[in-house]
Scaffold this motif. Structure first.
Motif, PDB file in Angstrom:
ATOM      1  N   ILE A   1       0.866  -1.168   0.000  1.00  0.00           N
ATOM      2  CA  ILE A   1       0.000   0.000   0.000  1.00  0.00           C
ATOM      3  C   ILE A   1       0.907   1.223   0.000  1.00  0.00           C
ATOM      4  O   ILE A   1       1.779   1.337   0.856  1.00  0.00           O
ATOM      5  CB  ILE A   1      -0.908   0.046   1.249  1.00  0.00           C
ATOM      6  N   TRP A   2       0.719   2.073  -0.992  1.00  0.00           N
ATOM      7  CA  TRP A   2       1.447   3.346  -1.029  1.00  0.00           C
ATOM      8  C   TRP A   2       0.457   4.433  -0.669  1.00  0.00           C
ATOM      9  O   TRP A   2      -0.621   4.528  -1.255  1.00  0.00           O
ATOM     10  CB  TRP A   2       2.012   3.620  -2.420  1.00  0.00           C
ATOM     11  N   LEU A   3       0.821   5.234   0.310  1.00  0.00           N
ATOM     12  CA  LEU A   3       0.000   6.356   0.740  1.00  0.00           C
ATOM     13  C   LEU A   3       0.777   7.641   0.490  1.00  0.00           C
ATOM     14  O   LEU A   3       1.949   7.739   0.860  1.00  0.00           O
ATOM     15  CB  LEU A   3      -0.320   6.262   2.230  1.00  0.00           C
ATOM     16  N   LEU A   4       0.144   8.603  -0.115  1.00  0.00           N
ATOM     17  CA  LEU A   4       0.752   9.912  -0.311  1.00  0.00           C
ATOM     18  C   LEU A   4       0.086  10.851   0.679  1.00  0.00           C
ATOM     19  O   LEU A   4      -1.133  11.041   0.640  1.00  0.00           O
ATOM     20  CB  LEU A   4       0.528  10.387  -1.748  1.00  0.00           C
ATOM     21  N   VAL A   5       0.870  11.381   1.606  1.00  0.00           N
ATOM     22  CA  VAL A   5       0.338  12.225   2.675  1.00  0.00           C
ATOM     23  C   VAL A   5       1.175  13.496   2.777  1.00  0.00           C
ATOM     24  O   VAL A   5       2.305  13.551   2.308  1.00  0.00           O
ATOM     25  CB  VAL A   5       0.334  11.494   4.042  1.00  0.00           C
ATOM     26  N   ASN A   6       0.602  14.508   3.405  1.00  0.00           N
ATOM     27  CA  ASN A   6       1.341  15.745   3.649  1.00  0.00           C
ATOM     28  C   ASN A   6       2.238  15.584   4.865  1.00  0.00           C
ATOM     29  O   ASN A   6       1.852  14.944   5.851  1.00  0.00           O
ATOM     30  CB  ASN A   6       0.376  16.910   3.891  1.00  0.00           C
ATOM     31  N   GLU A   7       3.421  16.159   4.785  1.00  0.00           N
ATOM     32  CA  GLU A   7       4.305  16.215   5.954  1.00  0.00           C
ATOM     33  C   GLU A   7       3.570  17.003   7.023  1.00  0.00           C
ATOM     34  O   GLU A   7       2.988  18.036   6.750  1.00  0.00           O
ATOM     35  CB  GLU A   7       5.620  16.903   5.591  1.00  0.00           C
ATOM     36  N   ASP A   8       3.585  16.498   8.221  1.00  0.00           N
ATOM     37  CA  ASP A   8       2.792  17.080   9.299  1.00  0.00           C
ATOM     38  C   ASP A   8       3.493  16.740  10.603  1.00  0.00           C
ATOM     39  O   ASP A   8       4.153  15.702  10.704  1.00  0.00           O
ATOM     40  CB  ASP A   8       1.392  16.450   9.243  1.00  0.00           C
ATOM     41  N   GLU A   9       3.320  17.581  11.603  1.00  0.00           N
ATOM     42  CA  GLU A   9       3.955  17.312  12.896  1.00  0.00           C
ATOM     43  C   GLU A   9       3.428  16.023  13.522  1.00  0.00           C
ATOM     44  O   GLU A   9       4.064  15.436  14.381  1.00  0.00           O
ATOM     45  CB  GLU A   9       3.770  18.493  13.859  1.00  0.00           C
TER      46      GLU A   9
ATOM     47  N   ARG B   1       9.397   7.894   2.590  1.00  0.00           N
ATOM     48  CA  ARG B   1      10.329   8.595   1.705  1.00  0.00           C
ATOM     49  C   ARG B   1       9.710   9.879   1.179  1.00  0.00           C
ATOM     50  O   ARG B   1       8.491   9.964   1.072  1.00  0.00           O
ATOM     51  CB  ARG B   1      10.798   7.721   0.558  1.00  0.00           C
ATOM     52  N   PRO B   2      10.551  10.854   0.880  1.00  0.00           N
ATOM     53  CA  PRO B   2      10.028  12.092   0.299  1.00  0.00           C
ATOM     54  C   PRO B   2       9.363  11.767  -1.037  1.00  0.00           C
ATOM     55  O   PRO B   2       9.791  10.856  -1.738  1.00  0.00           O
ATOM     56  CB  PRO B   2      11.261  12.952   0.082  1.00  0.00           C
ATOM     57  N   ALA B   3       8.339  12.500  -1.374  1.00  0.00           N
ATOM     58  CA  ALA B   3       7.643  12.247  -2.638  1.00  0.00           C
ATOM     59  C   ALA B   3       7.200  13.553  -3.242  1.00  0.00           C
ATOM     60  O   ALA B   3       6.634  14.398  -2.559  1.00  0.00           O
ATOM     61  CB  ALA B   3       6.436  11.353  -2.393  1.00  0.00           C
ATOM     62  N   GLY B   4       7.456  13.684  -4.510  1.00  0.00           N
ATOM     63  CA  GLY B   4       6.940  14.834  -5.226  1.00  0.00           C
ATOM     64  C   GLY B   4       5.582  14.532  -5.825  1.00  0.00           C
ATOM     65  O   GLY B   4       4.974  15.366  -6.462  1.00  0.00           O
ATOM     66  N   GLY B   5       5.099  13.314  -5.635  1.00  0.00           N
ATOM     67  CA  GLY B   5       3.824  12.935  -6.205  1.00  0.00           C
ATOM     68  C   GLY B   5       3.935  12.530  -7.664  1.00  0.00           C
ATOM     69  O   GLY B   5       2.940  12.243  -8.312  1.00  0.00           O
ATOM     70  N   GLU B   6       5.144  12.492  -8.197  1.00  0.00           N
ATOM     71  CA  GLU B   6       5.374  12.200  -9.600  1.00  0.00           C
ATOM     72  C   GLU B   6       4.830  10.833 -10.007  1.00  0.00           C
ATOM     73  O   GLU B   6       4.139  10.699 -11.016  1.00  0.00           O
ATOM     74  CB  GLU B   6       6.886  12.275  -9.850  1.00  0.00           C
ATOM     75  N   GLY B   7       5.121   9.814  -9.226  1.00  0.00           N
ATOM     76  CA  GLY B   7       4.616   8.471  -9.541  1.00  0.00           C
ATOM     77  C   GLY B   7       3.106   8.423  -9.504  1.00  0.00           C
ATOM     78  O   GLY B   7       2.462   7.820 -10.364  1.00  0.00           O
ATOM     79  N   PHE B   8       2.509   9.069  -8.499  1.00  0.00           N
ATOM     80  CA  PHE B   8       1.050   9.102  -8.400  1.00  0.00           C
ATOM     81  C   PHE B   8       0.455   9.904  -9.559  1.00  0.00           C
ATOM     82  O   PHE B   8      -0.606   9.567 -10.069  1.00  0.00           O
ATOM     83  CB  PHE B   8       0.620   9.690  -7.059  1.00  0.00           C
ATOM     84  N   ALA B   9       1.127  10.965  -9.981  1.00  0.00           N
ATOM     85  CA  ALA B   9       0.636  11.765 -11.101  1.00  0.00           C
ATOM     86  C   ALA B   9       0.648  10.940 -12.382  1.00  0.00           C
ATOM     87  O   ALA B   9      -0.316  10.994 -13.166  1.00  0.00           O
ATOM     88  CB  ALA B   9       1.492  13.025 -11.269  1.00  0.00           C
ATOM     89  N   ARG B  10       1.682  10.154 -12.609  1.00  0.00           N
ATOM     90  CA  ARG B  10       1.735   9.300 -13.793  1.00  0.00           C
ATOM     91  C   ARG B  10       0.647   8.243 -13.743  1.00  0.00           C
ATOM     92  O   ARG B  10       0.026   7.927 -14.754  1.00  0.00           O
ATOM     93  CB  ARG B  10       3.111   8.663 -13.937  1.00  0.00           C
ATOM     94  N   LEU B  11       0.413   7.695 -12.565  1.00  0.00           N
ATOM     95  CA  LEU B  11      -0.652   6.713 -12.406  1.00  0.00           C
ATOM     96  C   LEU B  11      -2.012   7.346 -12.708  1.00  0.00           C
ATOM     97  O   LEU B  11      -2.860   6.755 -13.376  1.00  0.00           O
ATOM     98  CB  LEU B  11      -0.633   6.130 -10.996  1.00  0.00           C
ATOM     99  N   ALA B  12      -2.230   8.570 -12.234  1.00  0.00           N
ATOM    100  CA  ALA B  12      -3.487   9.279 -12.503  1.00  0.00           C
ATOM    101  C   ALA B  12      -3.677   9.489 -14.004  1.00  0.00           C
ATOM    102  O   ALA B  12      -4.793   9.338 -14.519  1.00  0.00           O
ATOM    103  CB  ALA B  12      -3.507  10.609 -11.762  1.00  0.00           C
ATOM    104  N   GLU B  13      -2.602   9.788 -14.717  1.00  0.00           N
ATOM    105  CA  GLU B  13      -2.687   9.948 -16.168  1.00  0.00           C
ATOM    106  C   GLU B  13      -3.081   8.634 -16.828  1.00  0.00           C
ATOM    107  O   GLU B  13      -3.920   8.617 -17.734  1.00  0.00           O
ATOM    108  CB  GLU B  13      -1.355  10.442 -16.730  1.00  0.00           C
ATOM    109  N   CYS B  14      -2.490   7.535 -16.392  1.00  0.00           N
ATOM    110  CA  CYS B  14      -2.826   6.214 -16.938  1.00  0.00           C
ATOM    111  C   CYS B  14      -4.291   5.870 -16.678  1.00  0.00           C
ATOM    112  O   CYS B  14      -4.982   5.358 -17.558  1.00  0.00           O
ATOM    113  CB  CYS B  14      -1.931   5.135 -16.332  1.00  0.00           C
ATOM    114  N   MET B  15      -4.758   6.155 -15.470  1.00  0.00           N
ATOM    115  CA  MET B  15      -6.152   5.859 -15.129  1.00  0.00           C
ATOM    116  C   MET B  15      -7.106   6.719 -15.954  1.00  0.00           C
ATOM    117  O   MET B  15      -8.146   6.240 -16.403  1.00  0.00           O
ATOM    118  CB  MET B  15      -6.395   6.063 -13.634  1.00  0.00           C
TER     119      MET B  15
END
Length: 105
Positions: free
Chosen positions: A52-60, A81-95
């Motif tokens: 499961i990959w979760l993209l979340v905002n850095e938060d205290e 790991r730090p994420a620019g959301g690039e992988g998720f953005a590519r996945l969104a384009e594919c979907m």
């Protein structure tokens, strides 16, 4: 006033693959009003476990969330790991392309 822009973090969870695991993980975030920006889940290693990959905002609160996720019975590993959301953005384009191709079917 500009909105508070926080860096994105990707959490990669390795979990046992059976019904209810996603609900437990998402419920933990929901109960603490911690927004998940994107989520992807796929079986690996013959389907016994899932990632499961979760993209979340850095938060205290994120460190505490990671500790709590690690305590869930079916969570085997958590990596952050730090994420620019690039992988998720590519996945969104594919979907989006898939949805265009299958529209009207």
């Amino acid at each position: 006033m500009a909105p508070d822009v926080r860096p994105l973090v990707a959490l990669r969870l390795t979990v046992n693959n059976h019904p209810g695991v996603m609900s437990h993980v998402c419920g933990l975030f929901a109960r603490r009003a911690f927004n998940v920006e994107a989520i992807l889940c796929t079986p690996v290693n013959g389907g016994q476990v899932s990632r499961i990959w979760l993209l979340v905002n850095e938060d205290e609160r994120l460190e505490q969330m990671v500790r709590q996720v690690r305590k869930l019975h079916d969570v085997l590993d958590v990596r952050r790991r730090p994420a620019g959301g690039e992988g998720f953005a590519r996945l969104a384009e594919c979907m989006a392309a898939w949805e265009r191709e299958t529209a009207g079917q």
